[in-house]
Design a protein around this motif. Structure first.
Motif, PDB file in Angstrom:
ATOM      1  N   ALA A  17       0.830  -1.206   0.000  1.00 48.48           N
ATOM      2  CA  ALA A  17       0.000   0.000   0.000  1.00 48.48           C
ATOM      3  C   ALA A  17       0.869   1.263   0.000  1.00 48.48           C
ATOM      4  N   SER A  18       0.664   2.178   0.948  1.00 48.80           N
ATOM      5  CA  SER A  18       1.376   3.459   0.910  1.00 48.80           C
ATOM      6  C   SER A  18       2.885   3.270   1.064  1.00 48.80           C
ATOM      7  N   TYR A  19       3.315   2.250   1.796  1.00 47.51           N
ATOM      8  CA  TYR A  19       4.761   2.032   1.972  1.00 47.51           C
ATOM      9  C   TYR A  19       5.397   1.571   0.659  1.00 47.51           C
ATOM     10  N   PHE A  25       8.806  -0.173  -4.504  1.00 47.72           N
ATOM     11  CA  PHE A  25       8.860  -1.622  -4.728  1.00 47.72           C
ATOM     12  C   PHE A  25       7.980  -2.334  -3.700  1.00 47.72           C
ATOM     13  N   GLU A  26       7.655  -3.577  -4.020  1.00 47.93           N
ATOM     14  CA  GLU A  26       6.794  -4.379  -3.140  1.00 47.93           C
ATOM     15  C   GLU A  26       7.535  -5.514  -2.460  1.00 47.93           C
ATOM     16  N   SER A  27       8.692  -5.914  -3.040  1.00 49.61           N
ATOM     17  CA  SER A  27       9.446  -6.968  -2.353  1.00 49.61           C
ATOM     18  C   SER A  27      10.925  -6.819  -2.634  1.00 49.61           C
ATOM     19  N   LEU A  28      11.727  -7.365  -1.754  1.00 42.03           N
ATOM     20  CA  LEU A  28      13.180  -7.165  -1.803  1.00 42.03           C
ATOM     21  C   LEU A  28      13.821  -8.338  -1.090  1.00 42.03           C
ATOM     22  N   GLU A  29      14.926  -8.843  -1.680  1.00 43.61           N
ATOM     23  CA  GLU A  29      15.735  -9.833  -0.953  1.00 43.61           C
ATOM     24  C   GLU A  29      16.798  -9.057  -0.186  1.00 43.61           C
ATOM     25  N   LEU A  30      17.017  -9.437   1.062  1.00 44.20           N
ATOM     26  CA  LEU A  30      17.974  -8.688   1.888  1.00 44.20           C
ATOM     27  C   LEU A  30      18.907  -9.696   2.555  1.00 44.20           C
ATOM     28  N   ARG A  31      20.220  -9.390   2.579  1.00 44.09           N
ATOM     29  CA  ARG A  31      21.163 -10.234   3.347  1.00 44.09           C
ATOM     30  C   ARG A  31      21.484  -9.496   4.632  1.00 44.09           C
ATOM     31  N   LEU A  32      21.419 -10.217   5.713  1.00 42.64           N
ATOM     32  CA  LEU A  32      21.598  -9.611   7.033  1.00 42.64           C
ATOM     33  C   LEU A  32      22.596 -10.434   7.827  1.00 42.64           C
ATOM     34  N   PRO A  33      23.264  -9.792   8.802  1.00 38.68           N
ATOM     35  CA  PRO A  33      24.045 -10.603   9.746  1.00 38.68           C
ATOM     36  C   PRO A  33      23.095 -11.553  10.481  1.00 38.68           C
ATOM     37  N   VAL A  41      15.891  -4.821  10.247  1.00 38.38           N
ATOM     38  CA  VAL A  41      15.372  -4.844   8.873  1.00 38.38           C
ATOM     39  C   VAL A  41      14.700  -3.510   8.558  1.00 38.38           C
ATOM     40  N   VAL A  42      13.892  -3.036   9.482  1.00 41.28           N
ATOM     41  CA  VAL A  42      13.200  -1.758   9.281  1.00 41.28           C
ATOM     42  C   VAL A  42      14.216  -0.639   9.089  1.00 41.28           C
ATOM     43  N   GLU A  43      15.271  -0.650   9.898  1.00 41.78           N
ATOM     44  CA  GLU A  43      16.306   0.379   9.817  1.00 41.78           C
ATOM     45  C   GLU A  43      16.925   0.387   8.416  1.00 41.78           C
ATOM     46  N   ARG A  44      17.217  -0.795   7.877  1.00 43.62           N
ATOM     47  CA  ARG A  44      17.806  -0.875   6.529  1.00 43.62           C
ATOM     48  C   ARG A  44      16.823  -0.377   5.465  1.00 43.62           C
ATOM     49  N   ILE A  45      15.561  -0.714   5.616  1.00 46.40           N
ATOM     50  CA  ILE A  45      14.576  -0.270   4.621  1.00 46.40           C
ATOM     51  C   ILE A  45      14.397   1.249   4.691  1.00 46.40           C
ATOM     52  N   ARG A  46      14.411   1.779   5.910  1.00 42.13           N
ATOM     53  CA  ARG A  46      14.263   3.238   6.050  1.00 42.13           C
ATOM     54  C   ARG A  46      15.457   4.008   5.489  1.00 42.13           C
ATOM     55  N   ALA A  47      16.615   3.325   5.330  1.00 44.52           N
ATOM     56  CA  ALA A  47      17.804   3.980   4.772  1.00 44.52           C
ATOM     57  C   ALA A  47      17.753   4.043   3.242  1.00 44.52           C
ATOM     58  N   LEU A  48      16.815   3.314   2.622  1.00 44.55           N
ATOM     59  CA  LEU A  48      16.699   3.333   1.161  1.00 44.55           C
ATOM     60  C   LEU A  48      16.005   4.618   0.697  1.00 44.55           C
ATOM     61  N   PRO A  49      16.159   4.992  -0.583  1.00 43.83           N
ATOM     62  CA  PRO A  49      15.470   6.196  -1.092  1.00 43.83           C
ATOM     63  C   PRO A  49      13.954   6.097  -0.853  1.00 43.83           C
ATOM     64  N   GLY A  50      13.375   7.122  -0.250  1.00 43.00           N
ATOM     65  CA  GLY A  50      11.939   7.122   0.066  1.00 43.00           C
ATOM     66  C   GLY A  50      11.627   6.466   1.397  1.00 43.00           C
ATOM     67  N   GLY A  51      12.641   5.810   1.997  1.00 44.44           N
ATOM     68  CA  GLY A  51      12.379   5.025   3.219  1.00 44.44           C
ATOM     69  C   GLY A  51      12.146   5.869   4.448  1.00 44.44           C
ATOM     70  N   ASN A  52      12.605   7.112   4.438  1.00 45.12           N
ATOM     71  CA  ASN A  52      12.409   7.924   5.650  1.00 45.12           C
ATOM     72  C   ASN A  52      10.958   8.346   5.841  1.00 45.12           C
ATOM     73  N   GLY A  53      10.104   8.049   4.851  1.00 43.24           N
ATOM     74  CA  GLY A  53       8.668   8.271   5.053  1.00 43.24           C
ATOM     75  C   GLY A  53       8.028   7.208   5.922  1.00 43.24           C
ATOM     76  N   LEU A  54       8.731   6.111   6.173  1.00 40.05           N
ATOM     77  CA  LEU A  54       8.177   5.070   7.041  1.00 40.05           C
ATOM     78  C   LEU A  54       8.402   5.429   8.507  1.00 40.05           C
ATOM     79  N   PRO A  55       7.502   5.042   9.377  1.00 35.68           N
ATOM     80  CA  PRO A  55       7.728   5.288  10.800  1.00 35.68           C
ATOM     81  C   PRO A  55       8.913   4.459  11.303  1.00 35.68           C
ATOM     82  N   ILE A  56       9.520   4.912  12.398  1.00 39.69           N
ATOM     83  CA  ILE A  56      10.645   4.166  12.982  1.00 39.69           C
ATOM     84  C   ILE A  56      10.149   2.834  13.539  1.00 39.69           C
TER      85      ILE A  56
END
Lengths: 88, 147, 147, 88
Positions: A17-19, A25-33, A41-56
């Motif tokens: 939806a709005s996120y 994008f609607e899906s993403l593969e992510l490699r994490l420690p 995960v949320v922190e990494r997504i919020r660091a992407l372009p447009g991601g700062n519109g998401l709540p912490i």
């Protein structure tokens, strides 16, 4: 013996939806420690372009179940970041 | 039957599906697309969903209801484009006694609104569109969650 | 429309009658003839009524509901001979918000059962008949009664 | 001047369902002393053949409204004695 390289895990991240609109994008593969949490995960997504519109602290689900942000993620998890629910 | 459907919900069929010779009380809730929201005139709207999680979460909600009350529950939520007046959600609960039917129906409606990952984008008569974001309430996270 | 009817109640029409573009939530209760009562198998039953008082008392109940909640209310009760599975009562309540719809629906159902002068004679599968006499509860008598 | 004869009023009494079955009628015209109450009407009905099957304090209505037994009756009233209600 050398120290083992830090283990990493691959997870699937879903946006809706709005996120999904904000990040484009609607899906993403992510490699994490290993031993990362949903909050990481949320922190990494919020660091992407447009991601700062998401709540912490957005609403999140792992493998189709609501979870708290401290929830640990493991390899292959489907991690969904959910805008405010508006069903019914 | 899946909870989500992209076609018209048959309210009468759902009411009938929770009735039996031993269940004499059927409480139901029908949610219909309203013509106004937040002071703006709504022309139509689009529901989208994280479908597999809606099915999983609604199965849990029905299971929880049936642990509390001896009831039969039918639940449908429409997705896709809806016009003003279209039925968006139906919850029907059949029970031997009306107390259980009313309480379980209310419980299921409340929990679906709180927990089912469904989103609503409104198209307004004046031309704009907007995501409906209810005052973000944290859904209750069960203690024994996920795994 | 009178509350009492001797023909089949059209549930869908009643649900539709309380809906409007501004009323998005419809709570309803459908009461159906059950196959058992007090441990005996019921074959069919007959509802009788003090009809003018049922109409007067139900009009008061709906008036009281509408003083408490902003709702539209539709109420039908069948009289005469009914078979197991037949619809005996329908209460449908439309409101802008589900809280009001649920609460008013519950109120009307409870008050009708407590206050409407309607009686039920059951015919049992084993051949007997019996008047149903619920544990006689005194209906609340309004302070400003009669005149 | 002689003392006036006690005034009387005529009322309509209605019985229903099991009560009508017990007494064998559904309606009755009754003449009562003025300033009688619903309880007095019930007392008279219970004195009729089959009437002792009615409770001493049944549910009653006057002119289509539930009333307490102390409710006064007046000329022309429609007084209903109601078996336990079983609608819905």
């Amino acid at each position: 013996m050398t120290a083992a390289a830090p283990a990493t895990v691959a997870v699937h991240v879903l946006l809706f939806a709005s996120y999904a609109e904000r990040l484009g994008f609607e899906s993403l593969e992510l490699r994490l420690p290993a031993s990362e949490t949903v909050a990481g995960v949320v922190e990494r997504i919020r660091a992407l372009p447009g991601g700062n519109g998401l709540p912490i602290q957005p609403l999140c689900a792992v493998n189709l179940t609501h979870v708290p942000l401290e929830y640990p993620v493991t390899a292959g998890d489907e991690i969904a970041i959910l805008p405010p629910l508006a069903g019914g | 039957m899946p909870v989500l459907t992209s076609t018209r919900i048959d309210v009468t069929a759902l009411l009938g599906s929770v009735q039996s010779p031993a269940r004499g009380g059927i409480a139901s809730f029908v949610g219909v697309v309203r013509d106004h929201h937040g002071g703006r005139a709504v022309a139509r709207l689009a529901y989208s969903a994280y479908a597999p999680m809606v099915e999983a979460e609604c199965a849990r909600i029905i299971f929880e209801a049936q642990r509390r009350w001896p009831v039969a529950v039918a639940l449908r939520h429409r997705i896709g484009c809806l016009e003003v007046g279209d039925v968006a959600i139906v919850v029907a609960v059949g029970a031997a006694h009306r107390d259980a039917a009313f309480e379980a129906c209310r419980f299921v409606v409340d929990e679906v609104k709180l927990r089912a990952p469904i989103w609503k984008q409104e198209s307004y008569v004046d031309g704009g569109v907007g995501w409906v974001e209810p005052a973000a309430v944290e859904p209750r996270i069960p203690a024994e969650s996920a795994r």
